[in-house]
Design a protein around this motif. Structure first.
Motif, PDB file in Angstrom:
ATOM      1  N   ASN A 198       0.677  -1.186  -0.139  1.00  0.00           N
ATOM      2  CA  ASN A 198       0.101  -0.010   0.000  1.00  0.00           C
ATOM      3  C   ASN A 198       0.760   1.246  -0.135  1.00  0.00           C
ATOM      4  N   LEU A 199       2.046   1.152   0.674  1.00  0.00           N
ATOM      5  CA  LEU A 199       2.813   2.349   0.731  1.00  0.00           C
ATOM      6  C   LEU A 199       3.288   2.648  -0.586  1.00  0.00           C
ATOM      7  N   SER A 244       2.200   2.076  -3.263  1.00  0.00           N
ATOM      8  CA  SER A 244       1.061   2.669  -4.215  1.00  0.00           C
ATOM      9  C   SER A 244       0.911   4.062  -3.946  1.00  0.00           C
ATOM     10  N   LEU A 245       1.242   4.468  -2.747  1.00  0.00           N
ATOM     11  CA  LEU A 245       1.158   5.862  -2.514  1.00  0.00           C
ATOM     12  C   LEU A 245       2.240   6.585  -2.832  1.00  0.00           C
ATOM     13  N   MET A 261      -5.294   2.466   5.962  1.00  0.00           N
ATOM     14  CA  MET A 261      -5.184   3.022   4.839  1.00  0.00           C
ATOM     15  C   MET A 261      -5.336   4.762   5.059  1.00  0.00           C
ATOM     16  N   THR A 262      -6.409   4.934   5.755  1.00  0.00           N
ATOM     17  CA  THR A 262      -6.588   6.358   5.941  1.00  0.00           C
ATOM     18  C   THR A 262      -5.234   7.234   6.704  1.00  0.00           C
ATOM     19  N   GLU A 279      -2.422   7.344   4.058  1.00  0.00           N
ATOM     20  CA  GLU A 279      -2.456   8.259   3.056  1.00  0.00           C
ATOM     21  C   GLU A 279      -2.340   9.433   3.882  1.00  0.00           C
ATOM     22  N   VAL A 300       1.593  10.030   4.279  1.00  0.00           N
ATOM     23  CA  VAL A 300       2.405  10.301   2.924  1.00  0.00           C
ATOM     24  C   VAL A 300       2.208  11.694   2.606  1.00  0.00           C
ATOM     25  N   ASP A 301       0.877  11.715   2.428  1.00  0.00           N
ATOM     26  CA  ASP A 301       0.421  13.223   1.868  1.00  0.00           C
ATOM     27  C   ASP A 301       1.267  14.368   2.720  1.00  0.00           C
TER      28      ASP A 301
END
Ligand code: SF4
Ligand code: SF4
Lengths: 353, 365
Positions: free
Chosen positions: A236-237, A239-240, A335-336, A339, A342-343
């Protein structure tokens, strides 16, 4: 009939499986690995453990239970000290004893006691006793041990070259088949011919390349690399848009070199590795942020987590996210948070430029 | 220097004597209360063990009272206690910005030189006086333990509930005030006699319960919600597995000469847990077995939430309990544990033990 030896796919598996597998197979036994973690396995584990146990211990119990009926022995080495300095978490020290007390009807356990503080050859002697129990001759055992150690070293080198355990295990296996040919050290070479080799980039590079940040994800191997427990964290990371570094990607030598920065060593092997790898990332200015993956109720991590938090604060307030996982953790929640984190890193990096 | 130190049961009476004696002002660590725990919980990591939180809270309260130096002990693991002060120091200094000095005594056998340096730095009396002080401190600690031990025997027999506890408090105050070894011995003897002459019911055959677990929660009544006294008032004879003076001899004095203590306990534990896992994990197993062999009616295990060795022990104890047919009650204590809940569970456990004894053909009153 050849004896079947079961290996639970958890805890020390991530660091030592290639070595153990080599040893056992060279002795002429069949190695049976428990399947990847599933909800079922965790539920079994919960059934056999006290509520206060951390999730890796629950998962481990589940994996042992999954092997019952399939094997003649189960391998649960008692890892006491592998670096001669720290021991492992007390739960590792009493692992096989907990298993024996809580799961009924398990096949006999193989529990070599590995404590390098007892002398350089102590682990070898412990393994030789395993061979004896399995009915293998001394010479065969000795050769198997030698080969196993080499495969283990190769595996570690691959990890340090940014391979993931799943991939590195295949590569180690492949080399073993052609042993004692010189081992392929270049990554591309090591990877060629392994089924999972798809792309040319290293596996931990971001798949979303538009907004790259450098991220260290630290924690114990049995947490980080168990995709089920982490809800696919690493993938997941990526893909972020994060390039990922883990403690295993720091060569052991470099980790050791950071030890002098600890005023007092922690008492637990893996905890020291996490701290030292992090200090290495700091020193080399390799990362934009740090994620600490920890298990709910983990004793050592209560200390490690606070140390990392204080250390990040000292590094010019490096962004720090502590991710505490348990058996109820849901993908969506994780995930939240990822996200958002990373943002924030992307924004911060933009500001700094 | 205004020195404070960890609060653990009654031991402050001894340490106060020692630190005052060597020429420093003592800021007595306040006995832990709800507020102490709240303070500690606020700044400690969430999964730190309970003793860590209580001690951190204690230090913060002592700092409010003016302490500028904290003396504590270190350790070598494999459990967390040995790392407590390292982290607490960073929390106090880096996170909260307190200007305190933290002095840590590491175990003697690893660090004779360091220990000597600390002493040279701290001690403002000559060697002879210092040895005298150490002896006085030790005598006080012994006296405190003797009083407590006797109270465990007398309390379940007392006719007037609470009479034993009153003598105990008086005895502690007397020992605190005593300023020579002779006085310590005198007041101890007097108070023991007084305790023995309290009205007692000799016809009772109290249930016998062993209390095991992690040292801090076993020794600190605030943290274990007065388990020992509560059991006593329920008419139960309690054998506490840990007393500070015994523990010191087995683990500090012998360790300094690299002799392993508590061999009988470790040997008993071996079939179930052959490995030293830190804290009191192995002891908890061994002691349970020894209590079973000595014919006790039950065992209460006290453990802080997230305590690593006690979780290992807790996982193994059910098997020991089955094999030896000895009921064991495990109490995991955290900041949310309330006294009422603990009392209810203890009552139910004591009822069970009583029924069991009758079923096995014994008598109680
Ligand atoms: S280190 Fe933490 S997660 Fe690992 S076994 Fe110990 S308590 Fe569990
Ligand atoms: S024995 Fe338990 S309470 Fe004591 S330091 Fe270790 S984990 Fe914490």
């Amino acid at each position: 009939m050849t004896a079947r030896v079961g290996v639970p796919r958890s805890l020390a598996y991530y660091a030592f499986y290639p070595q153990w597998k080599t040893y056992l197979e060279e002795l002429g036994t069949e190695v049976v690995l428990s399947p990847p973690t599933t909800k079922d396995i965790i539920d079994q584990g919960i059934k056999y453990t006290v509520t206060d146990a951390c999730i890796p211990i629950k998962v481990f119990h589940g994996h042992v239970a999954a092997l019952i009926g399939q094997v003649d022995y189960i391998l649960i080495p008692r890892l006491v000290s592998i670096d001669g300095d720290a021991t492992l978490c007390p739960k590792f020290l009493g692992l096989s004893d907990m298993i024996k007390a809580s799961i009924q009807g398990i096949p006999p356990l193989l529990t070599p006691r590995l404590d390098i503080r007892d002398g350089r050859f102590a682990p070898m002697k412990a393994w030789l006793r395993v061979a004896k129990k399995l009915g293998a001759g001394r010479q065969k055992a000795w050769l198997a041990y030698r080969k196993a150690v080499q495969v283990g070293q190769y595996y570690e080198a691959l990890l340090a070259n940014h391979m993931l355990p799943s991939e590195a295990m295949l590569a180690a296996d492949k080399w073993r088949a052609s042993w004692p040919k010189k081992r392929p050290l270049s990554l591309a070479e090591a990877r060629s011919g392994i089924a999972s080799a798809k792309a040319s980039k290293t596996p931990m590079e971001a798949t979303a390349t538009s907004r790259q940040v450098q991220l260290a994800v630290v924690g114990y191997p049995y947490m980080l690399y168990d995709d089920y427990v982490t809800c696919g964290l690493l993938t997941n990371l990526k893909s972020l848009g994060a390039n990922i570094l883990t403690p295993e990607m720091v060569p052991a030598k470099c980790r050791k070199a950071q030890a002098k920065k600890q005023p007092k060593y922690l008492f637990w092997h893996y905890s020291n590795q996490v701290i030292r790898a992090t200090y290495h990332f700091f020193e080399e200015k390799m990362i934009d942020g740090l994620i600490h993956v920890t298990a709910f109720g983990c004793g050592p991590d209560a200390m490690v987590d606070k140390l990392l938090e204080l250390d990040c604060r000292k590094q010019n307030r490096l962004p720090y996210l502590s991710l505490c996982l348990d058996e109820h953790t849901g993908v969506a929640g994780v995930m939240t948070r990822l996200e958002a984190f990373v943002d924030m890193l992307v924004r911060r990096k933009g500001d700094l430029r | 220097m205004k020195i404070t130190f960890p609060h653990m049961g009654t031991s402050w009476i001894g340490f106060k004597t020692l630190i005052e004696g060597i020429g420093h002002e003592v800021v007595l660590p306040p006995p832990p209360t709800k507020r102490t725990l709240d303070l500690g919980t606020k700044y400690a990591p969430e999964f730190a063990c309970l003793p860590f939180k209580v001690l951190l809270g204690t230090y913060l309260e002592a700092i409010e009272l003016g302490a500028d130096t904290i003396i504590s002990s270190g350790g070598v693991g494999p459990c967390r206690a040995g790392y407590y002060t390292q982290l607490q120091k960073r929390i106090l200094q880096e996170q909260l910005g307190h200007d305190v000095r933290v002095i840590t005594f590491e175990p003697l056998n690893r660090n004779w030189v360091g220990t000597y340096r600390i002493f040279r730095d701290l001690i403002r009396v000559n060697l002879r006086e210092f040895i005298g002080l150490l002896w006085l401190t030790w005598q006080k600690l012994l006296a405190l333990d003797a009083i407590e031990r006797e109270s465990h025997r007398v309390r379940p027999l007392e006719v007037n509930t609470g009479s034993t506890s009153r003598v105990v408090s008086k005895a502690f105050a007397d020992i605190d005030k005593a300023d020579s070894v002779k006085k310590v011995k005198d007041v101890t003897r007097d108070n023991l006699e007084k305790m023995n002459s309290l009205p007692q019911d000799a016809h009772r055959h109290p249930l016998k319960v062993g209390v095991i677990g992690e040292i801090y929660v076993v020794l600190e009544p605030f943290v274990n919600l007065d388990v020992v006294e509560t059991l006593g008032h329920m008419g139960v004879y309690v054998h506490r597995s840990i007393f500070l003076t015994d523990w010191t001899i087995e683990n500090t004095v012998l360790d300094a000469f690299r002799v392993e203590g508590e061999m009988n306990i470790k040997k008993a534990a071996r079939p179930y847990l052959p490995e030293m896992i830190g804290g009191h994990g192995q002891n908890s197993i061994g002691e349970t077995i020894l209590y079973a062999k000595k014919g006790y009616d039950g065992v209460v295990q006290l453990a802080p939430f997230t305590c690593i060795p006690e979780i290992v022990a807790k996982s193994i104890i059910p098997k020991v309990s089955r094999d030896y047919n000895l009921p064991v009650l495990t109490l995991m204590l955290d900041e949310q544990t309330g006294k009422a809940g603990i009392s209810t569970r203890l009552e139910a456990f004591v009822d069970l033990l009583a029924m069991r004894r009758v079923r096995l053909g014994g008598e109680i009153a």
